[in-house]
Enzyme design. Structure first.
Site, PDB file in Angstrom:
ATOM      1  N   SER A 151     -52.714 -50.469  73.390  1.00 30.15           N
ATOM      2  CA  SER A 151     -50.595 -50.993  73.289  1.00 30.15           C
ATOM      3  C   SER A 151     -50.245 -49.791  72.612  1.00 30.15           C
ATOM      4  CB  SER A 151     -50.402 -51.998  72.678  1.00 30.15           C
ATOM      5  OG  SER A 151     -50.472 -53.171  73.856  1.00 30.15           O
ATOM      6  N   HIS A 156     -52.655 -48.452  80.458  1.00 35.26           N
ATOM      7  CA  HIS A 156     -51.242 -49.538  79.752  1.00 35.26           C
ATOM      8  C   HIS A 156     -51.277 -50.477  80.898  1.00 35.26           C
ATOM      9  CE1 HIS A 156     -48.251 -51.416  76.430  1.00 35.26           C
ATOM     10  NE2 HIS A 156     -49.774 -51.495  76.879  1.00 35.26           N
ATOM     11  N   GLU A 176     -48.865 -47.741  82.207  1.00 38.30           N
ATOM     12  CA  GLU A 176     -48.043 -46.998  82.007  1.00 38.30           C
ATOM     13  C   GLU A 176     -49.525 -45.876  82.057  1.00 38.30           C
ATOM     14  OE1 GLU A 176     -47.208 -47.444  78.192  1.00 38.30           O
ATOM     15  OE2 GLU A 176     -45.707 -46.378  78.049  1.00 38.30           O
ATOM     16  N   ASN A 230     -43.960 -49.534  73.920  1.00 39.22           N
ATOM     17  CA  ASN A 230     -44.019 -49.990  72.426  1.00 39.22           C
ATOM     18  C   ASN A 230     -43.558 -49.281  71.278  1.00 39.22           C
ATOM     19  OD1 ASN A 230     -45.391 -52.794  72.897  1.00 39.22           O
ATOM     20  ND2 ASN A 230     -47.379 -51.359  73.941  1.00 39.22           N
TER      21      ASN A 230
HETATM   22  P1  NAD Z   1     -57.108 -60.823  73.635  1.00 37.10           P
HETATM   23  O1  NAD Z   1     -57.547 -61.236  71.790  1.00 37.10           O
HETATM   24  O2  NAD Z   1     -56.995 -62.208  74.569  1.00 37.10           O
HETATM   25  O3  NAD Z   1     -58.334 -60.508  74.062  1.00 37.10           O
HETATM   26  C1  NAD Z   1     -59.441 -59.755  72.937  1.00 37.10           C
HETATM   27  C2  NAD Z   1     -60.278 -59.804  73.628  1.00 37.10           C
HETATM   28  O4  NAD Z   1     -61.437 -58.531  72.594  1.00 37.10           O
HETATM   29  C3  NAD Z   1     -61.381 -61.132  72.867  1.00 37.10           C
HETATM   30  O5  NAD Z   1     -61.984 -61.915  73.836  1.00 37.10           O
HETATM   31  C4  NAD Z   1     -62.591 -60.420  72.166  1.00 37.10           C
HETATM   32  O6  NAD Z   1     -63.280 -61.150  71.634  1.00 37.10           O
HETATM   33  C5  NAD Z   1     -62.631 -59.134  72.524  1.00 37.10           C
HETATM   34  N1  NAD Z   1     -63.573 -58.039  71.557  1.00 37.10           N
HETATM   35  C6  NAD Z   1     -63.761 -57.879  70.679  1.00 37.10           C
HETATM   36  N2  NAD Z   1     -64.279 -57.157  70.222  1.00 37.10           N
HETATM   37  C7  NAD Z   1     -64.703 -56.866  71.138  1.00 37.10           C
HETATM   38  C8  NAD Z   1     -65.737 -55.985  71.022  1.00 37.10           C
HETATM   39  N3  NAD Z   1     -66.350 -55.012  70.651  1.00 37.10           N
HETATM   40  N4  NAD Z   1     -66.291 -55.825  72.690  1.00 37.10           N
HETATM   41  C9  NAD Z   1     -66.295 -56.342  73.971  1.00 37.10           C
HETATM   42  N5  NAD Z   1     -64.985 -57.430  73.358  1.00 37.10           N
HETATM   43  C10 NAD Z   1     -64.125 -57.274  72.335  1.00 37.10           C
HETATM   44  O7  NAD Z   1     -56.115 -59.975  73.271  1.00 37.10           O
HETATM   45  P2  NAD Z   1     -55.589 -58.966  74.847  1.00 37.10           P
HETATM   46  O8  NAD Z   1     -53.894 -59.498  74.737  1.00 37.10           O
HETATM   47  O9  NAD Z   1     -56.666 -59.293  75.599  1.00 37.10           O
HETATM   48  O10 NAD Z   1     -54.830 -57.569  73.818  1.00 37.10           O
HETATM   49  C11 NAD Z   1     -56.190 -56.728  74.275  1.00 37.10           C
HETATM   50  C12 NAD Z   1     -56.123 -55.178  74.847  1.00 37.10           C
HETATM   51  O11 NAD Z   1     -54.508 -55.156  75.378  1.00 37.10           O
HETATM   52  C13 NAD Z   1     -55.117 -54.708  73.166  1.00 37.10           C
HETATM   53  O12 NAD Z   1     -55.545 -53.176  73.109  1.00 37.10           O
HETATM   54  C14 NAD Z   1     -53.515 -55.197  73.297  1.00 37.10           C
HETATM   55  O13 NAD Z   1     -53.363 -54.317  72.148  1.00 37.10           O
HETATM   56  C15 NAD Z   1     -53.897 -54.605  74.720  1.00 37.10           C
HETATM   57  N6  NAD Z   1     -52.534 -54.997  75.286  1.00 37.10           N
HETATM   58  C16 NAD Z   1     -51.792 -56.624  75.420  1.00 37.10           C
HETATM   59  C17 NAD Z   1     -51.186 -56.967  76.109  1.00 37.10           C
HETATM   60  C18 NAD Z   1     -50.477 -58.391  75.663  1.00 37.10           C
HETATM   61  O14 NAD Z   1     -49.382 -58.545  75.818  1.00 37.10           O
HETATM   62  N7  NAD Z   1     -51.197 -59.321  75.011  1.00 37.10           N
HETATM   63  C19 NAD Z   1     -50.390 -56.193  76.746  1.00 37.10           C
HETATM   64  C20 NAD Z   1     -50.657 -54.824  77.378  1.00 37.10           C
HETATM   65  C21 NAD Z   1     -51.725 -54.408  76.503  1.00 37.10           C
END
Ligand code: NAD
Length: 280
Positions: free
Chosen positions: A116, A137, A149, A187
Site C-alpha cells: 500500500s 496495488h 495502481e 494512500n
Molecule cells: P492481512 O493481514 O489480511 O494478510 C496478510 C497475510 O500475510 C497474513 O495471512 C500473514 O500470515 C501473511 N504473511 C506474513 N508474513 C508472511 C511471509 N513471510 N510469507 C508469506 N505470508 C506472510 O493483510 P491484507 O489486508 O491482505 O494486506 C496484505 C498487503 O496488501 C499489505 O501489503 C497491505 O498494505 C496491502 N493492501 C491492503 C489493502 C487493504 O485494504 N487491506 C488494500 C490494498 C493493499
C-alpha cells in the site's frame, strides 16, 4: 500464466481469486497454513455467491477454485511467470520475501508487490532483478474494485511495466501508472483523510457514527472514513501512516495516537472483530 501469490489474507486471497477466474493457475502461499485454508474458504464462498446470482455455473466455480493450489513453502524453486506479494505491510519482511523470490523464481519472472505504501525501488534493490520488480496495488475487495495502481520503481523496465499493465487489464482491471513515492497516489491522499477522521474522533468532535455519516451523506463517500479504516485493517493503516511520516519527514503525516493505541490493544478492525465498530 502461472501465478504465485504470497500472503493469503484478505488481499492475497482476492488476488488469487481474480487470477484464477481469468484462467491462470495459481499457487497460494502464506507462512500460516491456516491463512491459506481461510483464504480458500473465502474464495469458495465468493464464488458460491456468484453461482447463486447466476453469474457463474457451479461447474465454472469448481474449475476456478481448482486452479488455486496451496503452496506451503518458498524453500525450493517454483515454476511461476509472475509472483504477486501480498504479505503484511512491513518493509523488512517484504525485502526478505523479495530476496527469497529472486532465488526461487525463473529468470524471466516478474515479482510484483501489492504494498500500500512501501518503496518499490527498495524492494527491487533487495533482488538481483530490480528491472523485473514492480508495484501492482489492487484495491479491497479485489474481485469488486476496478483499479490497479501500477507502480514503477526506479529500475523497473518498460517491458516489465507493459507486462504488468497487460496482466492487470486481462483481469478486467483498469491499470493506472504512477511513480514510486511513499503511499503512491492512492494512500498518499486517502490515508491522511482516514488519520484525520481518527484525530477528530479522539478529540471528541463526533462519535464514529457521526463522523462517518458526515462523510457519507455530506461528501457522497460510499463508506465513512472510520468504517473504511476498519475494513482496510487498523494495523495496515498504521503501517501506511508510518511509511508516509518517515518517507516525507513531515509531521502532518504523524499517525493518530488513538490509532496506535487501538493497534496495541489488538483492535485491528473488521478482521479482528473490533475496531471503531464491533463485528459479529
Ligand atoms: P492481512 O493481514 O489480511 O494478510 C496478510 C497475510 O500475510 C497474513 O495471512 C500473514 O500470515 C501473511 N504473511 C506474513 N508474513 C508472511 C511471509 N513471510 N510469507 C508469506 N505470508 C506472510 O493483510 P491484507 O489486508 O491482505 O494486506 C496484505 C498487503 O496488501 C499489505 O501489503 C497491505 O498494505 C496491502 N493492501 C491492503 C489493502 C487493504 O485494504 N487491506 C488494500 C490494498 C493493499
Amino acid at each position: 500464466m502461472r501465478v504465485l501469490v504470497v500472503g493469503a489474507g484478505q488481499m492475497g486471497s482476492g488476488i488469487a481469486q481474480v487470477c484464477a477466474t481469468a484462467g491462470h493457475s495459481v499457487l497460494l502461499n502464506d507462512v500460516d497454513r491456516a491463512a491459506i485454508d481461510r483464504g480458500r474458504v473465502s474464495i469458495e464462498r465468493n464464488l458460491g455467491r456468484q453461482v447463486e446470482k447466476n453469474r457463474l455455473t457451479a461447474e465454472a466455480a469448481r474449475e476456478i477454485a481448482d486452479r488455486i493450489q496451496p503452496q506451503e513453502s518458498l524453500a525450493a524453486r517454483l515454476d511461476a511467470d509472475i509472483a504477486i506479494e501480498a504479505a503484511s505491510e512491513d518493509e523488512q519482511l517484504k525485502a526478505k520475501l523479495f530476496a527469497r523470490l529472486d532465488e526461487i523464481l525463473p529468470a524471466h519472472a516478474i515479482a510484483a508487490s501489492n504494498t500500500s505504501s512501501i518503496s518499490i525501488t527498495a524492494l527491487g534493490a533487495a533482488t538481483g532483478r530490480p528491472d523485473r520488480v514492480i508495484g501492482m496495488h489492487f484495491m479491497n475487495p479485489v474481485p469488486v474494485m476496478k483499479l490497479v495502481e501500477v507502480i514503477r520503481g526506479l529500475a523497473t523496465s518498460d517491458a516489465t511495466f507493459a507486462t504488468a499493465k497487460r496482466f492487470a487489464e486481462e483481469l478486467g482491471k483498469t491499470a493506472v501508472e504512477v511513480n514510486d513515492a511513499p503511499g503512491f497516489a492512492s494512500n498518499r491522499i486517502l490515508m491522511p483523510m482516514l488519520n484525520e477522521a481518527m484525530f477528530a474522533c479522539m478529540e471528541g468532535v463526533g462519535t464514529p457514527e457521526a463522523i462517518d455519516t458526515v462523510m457519507k451523506l455530506g461528501m457522497n463517500h460510499p463508506m465513512g472514513p472510520l468504517e473504511l479504516a476498519d475494513f482496510i485493517g487498523l494495523d495496515t493503516c498504521l503501517a501506511i501512516m508510518e511509511v508516509l511520516h518517515e518517507g516525507f519527514g513531515d509531521s502532518k503525516y504523524r499517525p493518530c495516537p488513538l490509532l496506535r493505541k487501538m493497534v496495541a490493544a489488538g483492535y485491528l478492525g473488521k478482521k479482528s472483530g473490533r475496531g471503531f465498530y464491533t463485528y459479529a
